[in-house]
Design a protein around this motif. Structure first.
Motif, PDB file in Angstrom:
ATOM      1  N   MET A 272       0.851  -1.191   0.000  1.00  0.00           N
ATOM      2  CA  MET A 272       0.000   0.000   0.000  1.00  0.00           C
ATOM      3  C   MET A 272       0.884   1.238   0.000  1.00  0.00           C
ATOM      4  O   MET A 272       2.065   1.182   0.363  1.00  0.00           O
ATOM      5  CB  MET A 272      -0.926   0.005   1.225  1.00  0.00           C
ATOM      6  CG  MET A 272      -0.187   0.138   2.552  1.00  0.00           C
ATOM      7  SD  MET A 272      -1.249  -0.172   3.992  1.00  0.00           S
ATOM      8  CE  MET A 272      -2.192   1.346   4.066  1.00  0.00           C
ATOM      9  N   GLN A 273       0.291   2.350  -0.439  1.00  0.00           N
ATOM     10  CA  GLN A 273       1.000   3.625  -0.375  1.00  0.00           C
ATOM     11  C   GLN A 273       0.031   4.713   0.044  1.00  0.00           C
ATOM     12  O   GLN A 273      -1.029   4.833  -0.581  1.00  0.00           O
ATOM     13  CB  GLN A 273       1.592   3.991  -1.734  1.00  0.00           C
ATOM     14  CG  GLN A 273       2.457   5.228  -1.656  1.00  0.00           C
ATOM     15  CD  GLN A 273       2.937   5.686  -3.022  1.00  0.00           C
ATOM     16  OE1 GLN A 273       2.148   5.823  -3.937  1.00  0.00           O
ATOM     17  NE2 GLN A 273       4.228   5.886  -3.146  1.00  0.00           N
TER      18      GLN A 273
ATOM     19  N   GLY B 141       2.143   3.924   3.847  1.00  0.00           N
ATOM     20  CA  GLY B 141       1.924   2.968   4.934  1.00  0.00           C
ATOM     21  C   GLY B 141       2.563   1.624   4.700  1.00  0.00           C
ATOM     22  O   GLY B 141       2.154   0.638   5.308  1.00  0.00           O
ATOM     23  N   LYS B 142       3.596   1.588   3.850  1.00  0.00           N
ATOM     24  CA  LYS B 142       4.195   0.283   3.525  1.00  0.00           C
ATOM     25  C   LYS B 142       4.784  -0.445   4.740  1.00  0.00           C
ATOM     26  O   LYS B 142       4.454  -1.597   4.980  1.00  0.00           O
ATOM     27  CB  LYS B 142       5.262   0.463   2.433  1.00  0.00           C
ATOM     28  CG  LYS B 142       5.866  -0.849   1.975  1.00  0.00           C
ATOM     29  CD  LYS B 142       6.840  -0.639   0.838  1.00  0.00           C
ATOM     30  CE  LYS B 142       8.061   0.117   1.280  1.00  0.00           C
ATOM     31  NZ  LYS B 142       9.238  -0.070   0.457  1.00  0.00           N
TER      32      LYS B 142
ATOM     33  N   PRO C 296       4.278   3.730  10.691  1.00  0.00           N
ATOM     34  CA  PRO C 296       5.396   4.522  10.174  1.00  0.00           C
ATOM     35  C   PRO C 296       5.349   5.959  10.682  1.00  0.00           C
ATOM     36  O   PRO C 296       4.290   6.461  11.074  1.00  0.00           O
ATOM     37  CB  PRO C 296       5.211   4.466   8.654  1.00  0.00           C
ATOM     38  CG  PRO C 296       3.859   3.909   8.401  1.00  0.00           C
ATOM     39  CD  PRO C 296       3.394   3.225   9.642  1.00  0.00           C
TER      40      PRO C 296
ATOM     41  N   ASN D  97       6.229   8.892   8.982  1.00  0.00           N
ATOM     42  CA  ASN D  97       5.764   9.953   8.092  1.00  0.00           C
ATOM     43  C   ASN D  97       4.311  10.286   8.445  1.00  0.00           C
ATOM     44  O   ASN D  97       3.483   9.376   8.545  1.00  0.00           O
ATOM     45  CB  ASN D  97       5.821   9.498   6.632  1.00  0.00           C
ATOM     46  CG  ASN D  97       7.215   9.626   6.053  1.00  0.00           C
ATOM     47  OD1 ASN D  97       7.936  10.568   6.361  1.00  0.00           O
ATOM     48  ND2 ASN D  97       7.593   8.673   5.207  1.00  0.00           N
TER      49      ASN D  97
ATOM     50  N   SER E  65       1.554   8.760   6.313  1.00  0.00           N
ATOM     51  CA  SER E  65       1.591   7.298   6.430  1.00  0.00           C
ATOM     52  C   SER E  65       0.991   6.875   7.765  1.00  0.00           C
ATOM     53  O   SER E  65       0.265   5.883   7.863  1.00  0.00           O
ATOM     54  CB  SER E  65       3.024   6.794   6.357  1.00  0.00           C
ATOM     55  OG  SER E  65       3.725   7.440   5.339  1.00  0.00           O
TER      56      SER E  65
ATOM     57  N   ARG F 280       0.886  -1.653  -5.563  1.00  0.00           N
ATOM     58  CA  ARG F 280       0.585  -1.062  -4.249  1.00  0.00           C
ATOM     59  C   ARG F 280      -0.778  -0.373  -4.304  1.00  0.00           C
ATOM     60  O   ARG F 280      -1.020   0.473  -5.166  1.00  0.00           O
ATOM     61  CB  ARG F 280       1.665  -0.057  -3.834  1.00  0.00           C
ATOM     62  CG  ARG F 280       2.958  -0.737  -3.369  1.00  0.00           C
ATOM     63  CD  ARG F 280       4.044   0.268  -3.102  1.00  0.00           C
ATOM     64  NE  ARG F 280       3.903   0.910  -1.793  1.00  0.00           N
ATOM     65  CZ  ARG F 280       4.744   1.834  -1.332  1.00  0.00           C
ATOM     66  NH1 ARG F 280       5.773   2.236  -2.064  1.00  0.00           N
ATOM     67  NH2 ARG F 280       4.573   2.366  -0.151  1.00  0.00           N
TER      68      ARG F 280
ATOM     69  N   SER G  66       4.264  11.640   1.572  1.00  0.00           N
ATOM     70  CA  SER G  66       3.866  11.265   2.938  1.00  0.00           C
ATOM     71  C   SER G  66       4.157  12.328   3.981  1.00  0.00           C
ATOM     72  O   SER G  66       3.878  12.135   5.155  1.00  0.00           O
ATOM     73  CB  SER G  66       4.592   9.984   3.345  1.00  0.00           C
ATOM     74  OG  SER G  66       4.329   8.967   2.436  1.00  0.00           O
TER      75      SER G  66
HETATM   76  O1  MOO Z   1       4.762   3.823   2.634  1.00  0.00           O
HETATM   77 MO1  MOO Z   1       5.497   5.220   3.135  1.00  0.00          MO
HETATM   78  O2  MOO Z   1       4.269   4.979   4.183  1.00  0.00           O
HETATM   79  O3  MOO Z   1       5.059   5.662   1.486  1.00  0.00           O
HETATM   80  O4  MOO Z   1       5.328   6.845   3.089  1.00  0.00           O
END
Ligand code: MOO
Ligand SMILES: Nc1nc2c(c(=O)[nH]1)N[C@H]1C(S)=C(S)[C@@H](COP(=O)(O)OP(=O)(O)OC[C@H]3O[C@@H](n4cnc5c(N)ncnc54)[C@H](O)[C@@H]3O)O[C@H]1N2
Length: 414
Positions: free
Chosen positions: A277-278, A280-281, A303, A305, A308, A349, A375
């Motif tokens: 996912m993007q 939130g990877k 995460p 960010n 995110s 994603r 993000s």
């Molecule tokens: O997956 Mo990160 O969460 O792109 O910014």
């Protein structure tokens, strides 16, 4: 790191969570929670026959023909709401009565004061006939004592608490409101409002996650930011997790040299995975164990960010908190919307883009993606009111295409 879809990650989380324990709470604290036990009325509603009008309690037969020729009745007493029923009304008699006061023995109807001369005592002149039962609220016509008025699984709202209170209870048994511990990590973090030294930033994720947890129905507290030090994180968690039903950490889960959450918790029951996912990877989820009690507490490692972190809360933590509370549905509904501008999305994603959704003149939803999709764009995150969900297999979307949106604040304005 294994790669899984957002749906698979959510299912893994939900499978491991149990509905929170039951607790007896005062009614005001139960609002928004789910009943864990049926509620049975302790009293009839209404509790006694009473008047729905200010007027005079009478025998209907005494006023036959009063619509043609006024009838005079002898006033034998007065009943206000809250008094005992110590008056008896016979033929040719009336008792002055107020709304909610018990109907006196012998009376079977009420004539409203407007249809009389309103005499306070002595004799009252009545200018209308009344049917038996008129303006009388019968004992038990709403609820019978001993019957269920609310059921396990019901969400308690203002109307439910009105009924439970009227039925004789000050408390009810619900699934506990979860308490969330928000744990920010990173040496660069400074609490909001404090001056910044070079390289420092204000910790905005904690306030955001606390607010999101409260909006989801939980209570939440923020721990002081933990630096990039494994032992400090373990100590902070162990000290505070006794009061937590869920822990949400932010930051320190990717590939950096100082990714403290991952290094401290990867051998302590938390799985760190890559989700397709993007944004939130990088995600972590598992149960950590309080050393003194051996109690297991679910921990979500989100995460750092800001976007995110927010999206991860929305997609994983919010449904999880709802599961703990026994609430359905687990996820917000998706709606079709027309997108205003072309978009690209990374292959493989699922994208949770931020968008401003409005309603056009025909009532259809229109989604305008915000400009800053990175993000770190907090202003654009704040401006958005929806997530625009692009499936993993889709890499381009053209202006005018139909997409799916998740409304973050409920309804939208036109
Ligand atoms: O997956 Mo990160 O969460 O792109 O910014
Ligand atoms: N070499 C790689 N680097 C990164 C990868 C990767 O796969 N390989 N993934 C990127 C992705 S995607 C994300 S998302 C982030 C996740 O980073 P962390 O969870 O480890 O978070 P930090 O490094 O601690 O911080 C990231 C970013 O967010 C800011 N931050 C952190 N906490 C807060 C807070 N409480 N309030 C406001 N802002 C916060 C922090 O200062 C950083 O700018 O990793 C990528 N890197």
């Amino acid at each position: 790191m294994s790669m899984r879809t957002a749906k698979e990650h959510l299912d893994t989380i939900l499978d491991e969570l149990k509905v929170a324990q039951r607790q007896r709470v005062p009614l005001a604290e139960a609002v928004g929670l789910v009943l864990a036990e049926d509620v049975t009325a302790a009293v009839d509603l209404p509790g006694f026959d009473n008047s729905s009008m200010d007027g005079y309690a009478v025998q209907a037969a005494s006023l036959e023909g009063a619509d043609r020729e006024p009838v005079e009745l002898r006033i034998v007493g007065e009943l206000a709401a809250g008094v005992a029923r110590d008056v008896e009304v016979g033929p040719g008699e009336a008792a002055r009565i107020m709304t909610g006061a018990p109907l006196p023995a012998g009376a079977d109807a009420v004539i409203p004061v407007e249809q009389t001369d309103g005499a306070p005592d002595g004799v009252v002149t009545c200018r209308a006939a009344v049917a038996p039962g008129q303006f009388v609220r019968r004992r038990g016509e709403d609820v019978r004592a001993g019957t269920a008025v609310a059921w396990a699984g019901n969400v308690v709202g203002p109307r439910t608490v009105a009924l439970i209170a009227a039925s004789g209870h000050a408390e009810c048994v619900v699934h506990r409101r979860p308490h969330v511990l928000v744990v920010p990590t990173g040496d660069e973090l400074v609490p909001p409002g404090e001056p910044l030294a070079p390289g420092q930033i204000h910790d905005s994720n904690s306030t955001m996650l606390q607010a999101a947890a409260v909006a989801a129905g939980a209570t939440a507290e923020i721990l002081p930011a933990v630096g990039d030090d494994d032992d400090a994180l373990i100590r902070a968690l162990d000290e505070a997790m006794g009061r937590a039903d869920a822990i949400v950490t932010t930051g320190g889960v990717s590939m950096g040299a100082y990714d403290v959450v991952k290094s401290a918790l990867k051998d302590k029951g938390v799985d760190f995975v890559s989700v397709a996912m993007q944004p939130g990877k990088p995600q972590g989820f598992g149960h950590v164990i309080e050393s003194s009690t051996r109690r297991r507490v679910p921990l979500f490692a989100l995460p750092g960010n800001p976007v995110s972190s927010y999206v991860s809360f929305e997609v994983f933590v919010r449904p999880a908190l709802r599961r703990l509370m026994g609430l359905e549905p687990e996820v917000r509904p998706v709606h079709p919307a027309i997108v205003t501008t072309a978009m690209r999305s990374p292959a493989g994603r699922e994208q949770f883009a931020r968008a401003v959704v409005t309603r056009d003149a025909a009532g259809h939803l229109v989604a305008e993606p915000v400009a800053g999709q990175g993000s770190h764009f907090i202003a654009d995150l704040s401006r958005a009111n929806a997530l625009l969900v692009i499936p993993a297999a889709v890499t381009t979307v053209a202006a005018g295409d139909q997409v799916e949106v998740v409304l973050l604040d409920g309804e939208v304005c036109s």
